[in-house]
Design an enzyme around this catalytic site. Structure first.
Site, short mmCIF file in Angstrom:
data_model
loop_
_atom_site.label_atom_id
_atom_site.label_comp_id
_atom_site.label_asym_id
_atom_site.label_seq_id
_atom_site.Cartn_x
_atom_site.Cartn_y
_atom_site.Cartn_z
N SER A 1 38.32 34.59 43.35
CA SER A 1 39.67 34.78 43.88
C SER A 1 40.71 34.26 42.90
CB SER A 1 39.83 34.10 45.24
OG SER A 1 39.55 32.72 45.16
N GLU A 2 40.39 33.17 42.18
CA GLU A 2 41.27 32.67 41.12
C GLU A 2 40.47 32.06 39.98
OE1 GLU A 2 43.96 32.74 44.67
OE2 GLU A 2 42.21 31.48 44.34
N THR A 3 41.03 32.18 38.79
CA THR A 3 40.56 31.50 37.59
C THR A 3 41.78 30.81 36.99
OG1 THR A 3 38.82 33.12 37.17
CG2 THR A 3 39.57 31.80 35.29
#
Length: 284
Positions: free
Chosen positions: A55-57
């Site tokens: 979902s996020e990096t």
């Protein structure tokens, strides 16, 4: 004939994958973090976030503001975000892993949404919820669309409120935990809308509220710091929730995320555990 592109120099960076809002690996929300990423081009950041498909990096960089300890850039597989909750705690956990700070000293994280204050409580981290960019009642037409997408009637929804601190969240308050867990969203109907759903869990020894988060991109998020920050400001500000409570999220997805909320005179703090699952290097 088009000549081949010249090979680009490969750079190596510190890399960690952590699980946020859980002290047990694989039970929270995963986050990939790249350290000392100042020399990494934007296009490579975006490409890596697309590749990890989390979902996020996030990418840790030197701060541009004098009071900040570090700067973070937050990418989804498709775009960059100014702020997000579990990337805030996970990025801070990674930043702290390579340094020792005096006890009681807060950390200032620079992000696209400004400076975010983070504090330590033992192994747990908590961030001060950013101000809401939008609050108040959800418009009737939009609420009707969301109810249709979640197969809810008017009487099923106790209240609905904008709780947008950057990503665009709005939230529905339902009557009980079972109503939240029973939801089967029609993502085509609510496409482009970030919807959080919350309900009290009376008699539950582990959590006071059950939360679910339905993203604008058509998936359910396991444990969501930004949504819980907005919900906490709404619920504690109106007296629906006490000044300290625990929210559980991720149950339907087989996770067991715990979000620890505390409201002080000035701030609402959103806390959670973070555990490192992968640590090494990545070459890009």
């Amino acid at each position: 004939m088009t000549p081949p592109e010249a090979p680009q120099a490969v750079q190596t960076f510190g890399f960690q994958q952590v699980d946020v809002f859980s002290s047990v690996p694989l039970r929270g929300n995963p986050l990939a973090v790249v350290e000392n990423a100042d020399t990494l081009p934007d296009a490579k950041m975006a490409a890596l976030a697309h590749w990890t498909n989390l979902s996020e990096t996030t990418f840790l960089l030197n701060p541009s503001q004098p009071n900040a300890d570090y700067r973070v850039r937050i990418f989804t597989p498709y775009s960059e975000l100014p702020f997000a909750g579990h990337p805030t705690l996970g990025s801070c956990h990674v930043w702290l892993s390579s340094r020792v700070l005096p006890e009681g000293r807060d950390i200032l994280q620079e992000s696209g949404a400004g400076l975010v204050r983070i504090r330590r409580d033992g192994n747990r981290l908590a961030f001060a919820a950013p101000d809401l960019l939008r609050k108040g009642a959800v418009e009737p037409d939009l609420l009707a669309k969301i109810r249709k997408g979640l197969n809810l009637s008017e009487k099923d929804v106790v209240a609905a409120e904008w709780v947008d601190n950057g990503p665009g969240w709005l939230a529905l308050l339902l009557k009980d935990r079972n109503a939240v867990l029973a939801l089967k969203p029609d993502f085509a109907e609510i496409a482009g809308i970030r919807v959080g759903v919350v309900a009290p869990t009376p008699g539950d020894d582990e959590a006071d509220f059950e939360v679910r988060a339905f993203s604008a991109a058509g998936f359910e998020d396991p444990v969501t710091g930004s949504l819980n920050a907005g919900i906490a400001q709404w619920l504690t500000g109106t007296g629906i929730a006490a000044s300290a409570y625990v929210a559980r999220q991720g149950t339907v997805l087989g996770r067991s995320g715990k979000v620890y909320v505390t409201r002080s005179d000035k701030d609402v703090w959103i806390g959670g555990d973070v555990v490192t699952c992968v640590k090494g290097q990545i070459s890009l």
